[in-house]
Design a protein around this motif. Sequence first.
Motif, PDB file in Angstrom:
ATOM      1  N   PRO A  83       0.838  -1.202   0.000  1.00 36.26           N
ATOM      2  CA  PRO A  83       0.000   0.000   0.000  1.00 36.26           C
ATOM      3  C   PRO A  83       0.870   1.247   0.000  1.00 36.26           C
ATOM      4  N   GLU A 137       4.172   8.531  -0.557  1.00 35.98           N
ATOM      5  CA  GLU A 137       5.505   7.986  -0.294  1.00 35.98           C
ATOM      6  C   GLU A 137       6.496   8.398  -1.376  1.00 35.98           C
ATOM      7  N   ASP A 186      -3.150   4.569  -2.423  1.00 41.55           N
ATOM      8  CA  ASP A 186      -4.298   4.832  -1.560  1.00 41.55           C
ATOM      9  C   ASP A 186      -4.636   6.330  -1.583  1.00 41.55           C
ATOM     10  N   ALA A 231       5.575   0.378   2.298  1.00 36.61           N
ATOM     11  CA  ALA A 231       6.330   1.032   1.228  1.00 36.61           C
ATOM     12  C   ALA A 231       7.500   1.837   1.760  1.00 36.61           C
ATOM     13  N   ASP A 232       7.606   1.989   3.074  1.00 40.63           N
ATOM     14  CA  ASP A 232       8.585   2.932   3.615  1.00 40.63           C
ATOM     15  C   ASP A 232       9.927   2.281   3.951  1.00 40.63           C
ATOM     16  N   GLN A 251      10.552   0.118   6.094  1.00 39.65           N
ATOM     17  CA  GLN A 251      10.740  -0.279   7.491  1.00 39.65           C
ATOM     18  C   GLN A 251      10.878  -1.795   7.576  1.00 39.65           C
ATOM     19  N   SER A 276       5.547   8.893   9.465  1.00 36.84           N
ATOM     20  CA  SER A 276       4.472   7.925   9.635  1.00 36.84           C
ATOM     21  C   SER A 276       3.135   8.548   9.240  1.00 36.84           C
ATOM     22  N   LYS A 277       2.301   7.741   8.562  1.00 39.18           N
ATOM     23  CA  LYS A 277       1.012   8.246   8.109  1.00 39.18           C
ATOM     24  C   LYS A 277      -0.040   8.099   9.197  1.00 39.18           C
TER      25      LYS A 277
HETATM   26  N1  UDP Z   1      -0.613   3.689   4.155  1.00 40.81           N
HETATM   27  C1  UDP Z   1      -1.693   3.665   3.279  1.00 40.81           C
HETATM   28  N2  UDP Z   1      -2.794   4.417   3.568  1.00 40.81           N
HETATM   29  C2  UDP Z   1      -2.889   5.173   4.703  1.00 40.81           C
HETATM   30  C3  UDP Z   1      -1.790   5.160   5.603  1.00 40.81           C
HETATM   31  C4  UDP Z   1      -0.670   4.403   5.306  1.00 40.81           C
HETATM   32  O1  UDP Z   1      -1.646   2.996   2.252  1.00 40.81           O
HETATM   33  O2  UDP Z   1      -3.913   5.834   4.900  1.00 40.81           O
HETATM   34  C5  UDP Z   1       0.595   2.885   3.831  1.00 40.81           C
HETATM   35  C6  UDP Z   1       1.903   3.668   3.854  1.00 40.81           C
HETATM   36  O3  UDP Z   1       2.183   4.272   2.596  1.00 40.81           O
HETATM   37  C7  UDP Z   1       2.904   2.581   4.184  1.00 40.81           C
HETATM   38  C8  UDP Z   1       2.118   1.649   5.085  1.00 40.81           C
HETATM   39  O4  UDP Z   1       0.744   1.919   4.830  1.00 40.81           O
HETATM   40  O5  UDP Z   1       3.293   1.860   3.044  1.00 40.81           O
HETATM   41  C9  UDP Z   1       2.454   1.843   6.554  1.00 40.81           C
HETATM   42  O6  UDP Z   1       2.261   3.190   6.920  1.00 40.81           O
HETATM   43  P1  UDP Z   1       3.215   3.927   7.943  1.00 40.81           P
HETATM   44  O7  UDP Z   1       4.657   3.611   7.641  1.00 40.81           O
HETATM   45  O8  UDP Z   1       2.855   5.364   7.962  1.00 40.81           O
HETATM   46  O9  UDP Z   1       2.798   3.253   9.317  1.00 40.81           O
HETATM   47  P2  UDP Z   1       3.756   2.924  10.554  1.00 40.81           P
HETATM   48  O10 UDP Z   1       4.954   2.208  10.024  1.00 40.81           O
HETATM   49  O11 UDP Z   1       4.088   4.229  11.162  1.00 40.81           O
HETATM   50  O12 UDP Z   1       2.889   2.055  11.408  1.00 40.81           O
END
Ligand code: UDP
Length: 346
Positions: A19, A23, A52, A105-106, A108, A214-215
């Motif tokens: 997703p 990004e 998304d 996608a980030d 991590q 973070s999103k």
């Molecule tokens: N993402 C998405 N829609 C959203 C929020 C996040 O598709 O409304 C995707 C984002 O691009 C990433 C993944 O979900 O690939 C995880 O998001 P994020 O890294 O912000 O979350 P965290 O690692 O902080 O839990």
Amino acid sequence: MSQVDFPAPNAPEVSVIIPVYNEEDGLAALFSHLYPALDALGTSYEVIFINDGSRDKSAALLAQQFHVRSDTTRVILLNGNYGQHMAILAGFEQSRGDIVVTLDADLQNPPEEIGKLVAKMREGYDYVGTIRQQRQDSLWRKKASRAMNRLRERITKIRMTDQGCMLRAYSRHIIDTINRCGEINTFIPALAYTFAQNPIEVDVAHEERFAGESKYSLYSLIRLNFDLVTGFSVVPLQWLSFIGVILSVGSAALFLLLLIRRFMFGAEVQGVFTLFAITFFMLGVIIFALGLLGEYTGRIYQQVRARPRYLVQTILEQRDGLPTASQPRQEAVQQIAVVTREDEGR
Ligand code: UDP
Ligand code: MG
């Protein structure tokens, strides 16, 4: 009669679902790690990106990448922002692989770890969960996530050491079952676990976000955790009944005590503020209970309304060996062009 799922023609062995929401700064690095890692698996694969509703250049970058690797890449463009888990569900519906891997996608979750998950799946497991080694997130998120893990262990039958990591692998059977669910506001690792017959967990590396931030705001994290609690268990409702019983018994005892003291010592006025404190506490409990009930009712409301969970605007994929954008093609091309133009103007 049980439904039998036939593999799609020319189905690859591995589908990777990613997703993407705003990004643009990290996508180039993702591509440069992901494709070599998948090529190294030496098997057939497809990568499905779900945009998304990004408001940056992500959609244009994904479209570009689609043209570079249209043999193994498909891009789903959603027409709005539906959240990470809904985006992944949109990807599941399009996936064809025997083994379906989800990935952020980030960067991590290092794409190099996908091989480890695929190897485990080939051993016959149908769900490979992951435990992040040295999780690279802020302290409060690690603490909050640990507390949620504990709460989930208590109230559901879902057994996961680390529920938060999205780098996971699922069998085709689990994905087909999820596709039949039509759940709204769900938590995919938990949903998949409920259908797993032979799950296992492996350790994976975890890194800091490569670019962007973070999103998830504090609010959306709280919402996500409500989804996890109310989507998989009615134990909180049962706890409410218990709390109600205990409070009633407690207040009956207090009433008796006050009555006895009335006869023994006459009218007393002390303790008014204690009474206030108790009353406000009770009010808090009642409002919390109403809110919790509302969470469940809201879920029922959304589910029975049965609106489409997300709208797919366009799918970029290869058909008969040619890159194509499925209906409405013109709109897709325009949308990508608009995104690019807007960003050039910045
Ligand atoms: N993402 C998405 N829609 C959203 C929020 C996040 O598709 O409304 C995707 C984002 O691009 C990433 C993944 O979900 O690939 C995880 O998001 P994020 O890294 O912000 O979350 P965290 O690692 O902080 O839990
Ligand atoms: Mg992240």
